[in-house]
Design a protein around this motif. Structure first.
Motif, PDB file in Angstrom:
ATOM      1  N   LEU A   8       0.849  -1.183   0.000  1.00 53.78           N
ATOM      2  CA  LEU A   8       0.000   0.000   0.000  1.00 53.78           C
ATOM      3  C   LEU A   8       0.887   1.237   0.000  1.00 53.78           C
ATOM      4  CD1 LEU A   8      -2.760  -1.132   2.480  1.00 53.78           C
ATOM      5  CD2 LEU A   8      -3.009  -0.753   0.043  1.00 53.78           C
ATOM      6  N   ASN A   9       0.268   2.405   0.135  1.00 49.81           N
ATOM      7  CA  ASN A   9       1.029   3.634   0.283  1.00 49.81           C
ATOM      8  C   ASN A   9       0.311   4.539   1.272  1.00 49.81           C
ATOM      9  OD1 ASN A   9      -0.948   5.246  -1.283  1.00 49.81           O
ATOM     10  ND2 ASN A   9      -0.154   4.106  -3.044  1.00 49.81           N
ATOM     11  N   ALA A  10       0.946   5.664   1.590  1.00 50.89           N
ATOM     12  CA  ALA A  10       0.392   6.560   2.607  1.00 50.89           C
ATOM     13  C   ALA A  10      -0.984   7.057   2.211  1.00 50.89           C
ATOM     14  CB  ALA A  10       1.343   7.741   2.830  1.00 50.89           C
ATOM     15  N   TYR A  11      -1.165   7.368   0.928  1.00 54.02           N
ATOM     16  CA  TYR A  11      -2.441   7.929   0.496  1.00 54.02           C
ATOM     17  C   TYR A  11      -3.575   6.917   0.590  1.00 54.02           C
ATOM     18  CZ  TYR A  11      -6.292   9.715  -2.127  1.00 54.02           C
ATOM     19  OH  TYR A  11      -7.561  10.100  -2.469  1.00 54.02           O
ATOM     20  N   ASP A  12      -3.418   5.753  -0.072  1.00 59.37           N
ATOM     21  CA  ASP A  12      -4.577   4.870  -0.141  1.00 59.37           C
ATOM     22  C   ASP A  12      -4.902   4.184   1.174  1.00 59.37           C
ATOM     23  OD1 ASP A  12      -2.706   2.755  -0.149  1.00 59.37           O
ATOM     24  OD2 ASP A  12      -2.824   2.492  -2.312  1.00 59.37           O
ATOM     25  N   THR A  13      -4.008   4.276   2.145  1.00 53.41           N
ATOM     26  CA  THR A  13      -4.326   3.778   3.481  1.00 53.41           C
ATOM     27  C   THR A  13      -5.054   4.819   4.321  1.00 53.41           C
ATOM     28  OG1 THR A  13      -2.377   2.342   3.445  1.00 53.41           O
ATOM     29  CG2 THR A  13      -3.369   2.757   5.589  1.00 53.41           C
ATOM     30  N   PHE A  14      -4.691   6.092   4.169  1.00 55.42           N
ATOM     31  CA  PHE A  14      -5.162   7.109   5.117  1.00 55.42           C
ATOM     32  C   PHE A  14      -5.954   8.250   4.480  1.00 55.42           C
ATOM     33  CE2 PHE A  14      -1.554   5.145   7.355  1.00 55.42           C
ATOM     34  CZ  PHE A  14      -2.173   4.835   8.560  1.00 55.42           C
ATOM     35  N   ALA A  15      -6.469   8.059   3.265  1.00 57.52           N
ATOM     36  CA  ALA A  15      -7.235   9.127   2.611  1.00 57.52           C
ATOM     37  C   ALA A  15      -8.529   9.461   3.352  1.00 57.52           C
ATOM     38  CB  ALA A  15      -7.552   8.739   1.168  1.00 57.52           C
ATOM     39  N   TYR A  16      -8.976   8.556   4.206  1.00 61.11           N
ATOM     40  CA  TYR A  16     -10.181   8.804   5.004  1.00 61.11           C
ATOM     41  C   TYR A  16      -9.840   9.305   6.402  1.00 61.11           C
ATOM     42  CZ  TYR A  16     -14.591   7.927   7.475  1.00 61.11           C
ATOM     43  OH  TYR A  16     -15.727   8.067   8.227  1.00 61.11           O
ATOM     44  N   MET A  17      -8.909   8.662   7.071  1.00 59.94           N
ATOM     45  CA  MET A  17      -8.625   8.989   8.465  1.00 59.94           C
ATOM     46  C   MET A  17      -7.788  10.257   8.615  1.00 59.94           C
ATOM     47  SD  MET A  17      -6.860   6.620  11.456  1.00 59.94           S
ATOM     48  CE  MET A  17      -8.147   5.359  11.374  1.00 59.94           C
ATOM     49  N   SER A  18      -6.821  10.469   7.743  1.00 55.95           N
ATOM     50  CA  SER A  18      -5.893  11.593   7.896  1.00 55.95           C
ATOM     51  C   SER A  18      -6.597  12.942   7.995  1.00 55.95           C
ATOM     52  CB  SER A  18      -4.892  11.594   6.742  1.00 55.95           C
ATOM     53  OG  SER A  18      -4.065  12.745   6.787  1.00 55.95           O
ATOM     54  N   PRO A  19      -7.520  13.275   7.078  1.00 57.30           N
ATOM     55  CA  PRO A  19      -8.149  14.602   7.194  1.00 57.30           C
ATOM     56  C   PRO A  19      -8.964  14.764   8.464  1.00 57.30           C
ATOM     57  CG  PRO A  19      -9.266  13.267   5.539  1.00 57.30           C
ATOM     58  CD  PRO A  19      -8.010  12.529   5.901  1.00 57.30           C
ATOM     59  N   ARG A  20      -9.491  13.684   8.979  1.00 60.00           N
ATOM     60  CA  ARG A  20     -10.269  13.769  10.209  1.00 60.00           C
ATOM     61  C   ARG A  20      -9.363  14.006  11.414  1.00 60.00           C
ATOM     62  NH1 ARG A  20     -12.878  11.616   6.320  1.00 60.00           N
ATOM     63  NH2 ARG A  20     -15.164  11.671   6.268  1.00 60.00           N
ATOM     64  N   LEU A  21      -8.185  13.444  11.406  1.00 61.16           N
ATOM     65  CA  LEU A  21      -7.221  13.743  12.459  1.00 61.16           C
ATOM     66  C   LEU A  21      -6.777  15.204  12.373  1.00 61.16           C
ATOM     67  CD1 LEU A  21      -4.932  10.561  12.369  1.00 61.16           C
ATOM     68  CD2 LEU A  21      -6.810  11.057  13.947  1.00 61.16           C
ATOM     69  N   ALA A  22      -6.544  15.682  11.148  1.00 61.72           N
ATOM     70  CA  ALA A  22      -6.118  17.069  10.965  1.00 61.72           C
ATOM     71  C   ALA A  22      -7.208  18.035  11.435  1.00 61.72           C
ATOM     72  CB  ALA A  22      -5.766  17.320   9.503  1.00 61.72           C
ATOM     73  N   ARG A  23      -8.455  17.741  11.099  1.00 58.94           N
ATOM     74  CA  ARG A  23      -9.552  18.625  11.522  1.00 58.94           C
ATOM     75  C   ARG A  23      -9.762  18.601  13.034  1.00 58.94           C
ATOM     76  NH1 ARG A  23     -11.989  17.075   6.425  1.00 58.94           N
ATOM     77  NH2 ARG A  23     -13.183  15.370   7.361  1.00 58.94           N
ATOM     78  N   ALA A  24      -9.310  17.525  13.672  1.00 58.51           N
ATOM     79  CA  ALA A  24      -9.400  17.445  15.134  1.00 58.51           C
ATOM     80  C   ALA A  24      -8.280  18.227  15.808  1.00 58.51           C
ATOM     81  CB  ALA A  24      -9.379  15.990  15.588  1.00 58.51           C
ATOM     82  N   GLY A  25      -7.375  18.795  15.023  1.00 60.24           N
ATOM     83  CA  GLY A  25      -6.341  19.651  15.584  1.00 60.24           C
ATOM     84  C   GLY A  25      -4.956  19.038  15.676  1.00 60.24           C
ATOM     85  N   TYR A  26      -4.745  17.892  15.038  1.00 56.63           N
ATOM     86  CA  TYR A  26      -3.436  17.244  15.083  1.00 56.63           C
ATOM     87  C   TYR A  26      -2.581  17.662  13.892  1.00 56.63           C
ATOM     88  CZ  TYR A  26      -5.303  14.163  18.692  1.00 56.63           C
ATOM     89  OH  TYR A  26      -5.851  13.675  19.856  1.00 56.63           O
ATOM     90  N   CYS A  27      -1.281  17.744  14.116  1.00 55.81           N
ATOM     91  CA  CYS A  27      -0.321  17.849  13.028  1.00 55.81           C
ATOM     92  C   CYS A  27      -0.044  16.425  12.550  1.00 55.81           C
ATOM     93  CB  CYS A  27       0.977  18.509  13.494  1.00 55.81           C
ATOM     94  SG  CYS A  27       0.797  20.253  13.937  1.00 55.81           S
TER      95      CYS A  27
END
Length: 386
Positions: free
Chosen positions: A137-156
């Motif tokens: 896999l790669n970073a994108y196709d694993t985390f295209a759903y979770m990553s933006p939600r972590l970012a919107r929660a205030g995480y770097c």
């Protein structure tokens, strides 16, 4: 033309299935007590895997009988890999299959919300979060759903592609497809993680980071914690379907059978190669004997390990769970506990709203205790929404 389109669509669907099966390789049951020579163990494991693959192969369309072969190189140290930061944010996705397709054509894309290097952690969330993908896999196709939600929660949020290796470098058959990373030796992937963590710490000024890892990503994180300088630099490790204890040969054999039996002839011949990363992830391998020799955990880290009852690779799914050692906390979570309608498999658990809410709660115990609970179908993911 119609036949070509049909083959292309079948290849895409099968590729996603392969990723869902192979990216995790996470169905081991622990370490062995035997102590054979490392080279002999690797060779016997590789041959056993090749035999298991061959046993379930059906004849090709031209009548030839496929046969898995072992290509483990000549001598130690032959396999190699590289890593790279994901760049240029891809679009947010709610479906695992759609994200996989985008990852094939944009293999170096960063998941949305990740790798904003000017991000400064807040007092509420002082630890940056590093995301680790799984095998093939790669970073994108694993985390295209979770990553933006972590970012919107205030995480770097930060992500990179580790274990980039070619066919002739030990990556195996999967390395032929674009963006199929996490195939190099896991020791090298762990060292690549160590370098990336230092980049994140320097950019953010943070003393510690937290890690969210899927499949092999959880294993690489564990290797980093135990052997490559991660102790004291990681506060929390959250894993989903992680290969903490390896996988069975039969689970890995499904990979080769899916490639051949569904008609994907990527290389122009019918002999799937056994890649080194897959060999390392067989239960009882020397890699796992070393990794877990002194227990599953290290002191000072809060672990959360999530498994799905519908994981077709990590089966039984509780092999992904961890046993706590001294001064470490472990929260082993069954994804369906309290939410039977979430039928996420190994791939789609990363597109489950419940998984994201578990990750958010694990990263911040002060977050709302109530977890999301929605229907999340096998293969598609994201509540069935594209």
């Amino acid at each position: 033309m119609f036949a070509t389109r049909q083959r292309s669509r079948r290849a895409l669907v099968c590729a996603a299935m392969i990723a869902g099966l192979a990216m995790a390789q996470g169905t081991g049951a622990g370490v062995t007590t035997a102590d054979p020579p490392v080279e002999a163990t690797v060779e016997s494991t590789a041959q056993a895997l090749a035999d298991a693959i061959t046993a379930g192969l059906t004849p090709a369309a031209d009548g030839r009988q496929p046969k898995a072969i072992v290509d483990t190189g000549s001598g130690s140290g032959w396999a190699k890999s590289t890593s790279s930061a994901a760049v240029g944010e891809g679009p947010e996705m709610t479906a695992a299959l759609a994200a996989f397709a985008y990852g094939l054509t944009h293999p170096d894309a960063a998941p949305p919300g990740a790798n904003r290097w000017d991000c400064k952690p807040s007092a509420a969330h002082p630890n940056p979060v590093v995301l680790l993908h799984g095998t093939w896999l790669n970073a994108y196709d694993t985390f295209a759903y979770m990553s933006p939600r972590l970012a919107r929660a205030g995480y770097c949020v930060f992500a990179f592609n580790f274990g980039r290796s070619g066919l002739m470098e030990g990556g195996g058959l999967g390395a032929v497809l674009p963006g199929r990373f996490g195939v190099g030796p896991m020791e090298e992937s762990s060292r690549q993680l160590a370098e990336f963590v230092e980049q994140v710490r320097a950019a953010t000024g943070s003393e510690k980071i937290d890690i969210v890892g899927h499949s092999q990503g959880g294993t690489v994180a564990n290797r980093y914690l135990k052997f490559d300088g991660g102790e004291g630099k990681v506060g929390k490790l959250v894993t989903f379907g992680a290969t903490h204890h390896g996988t069975s040969l039969m689970g890995m054999a499904t990979l080769g059978r899916a490639i051949n039996n569904l008609g994907i002839n990527i290389l122009g011949f019918y002999e799937p190669l056994v890649g080194l990363a897959n060999i390392q992830q067989a239960v009882g391998s020397p890699f796992y004997a070393a990794l877990n020799a002194n227990g599953d955990t290290i002191p000072g880290v809060a672990y959360t390990a999530v498994g799905s009852r519908y994981d077709e690779v990590t089966n039984p799914y509780d092999w992904t769970f961890l046993r706590p050692g001294p001064d470490a906390t472990v929260d082993n979570i069954t994804l369906q506990a309290g939410c039977e309608q979430d039928v996420s498999d190994h791939l789609t658990m990363m597109y489950s709203p419940r998984s994201t809410s578990i990750a958010l709660r694990a990263l911040d115990p002060a977050a709302p205790a109530e977890l999301a609970c929605t229907f999340n179908p096998w293969l598609i993911g994201g509540g069935g929404s594209f």
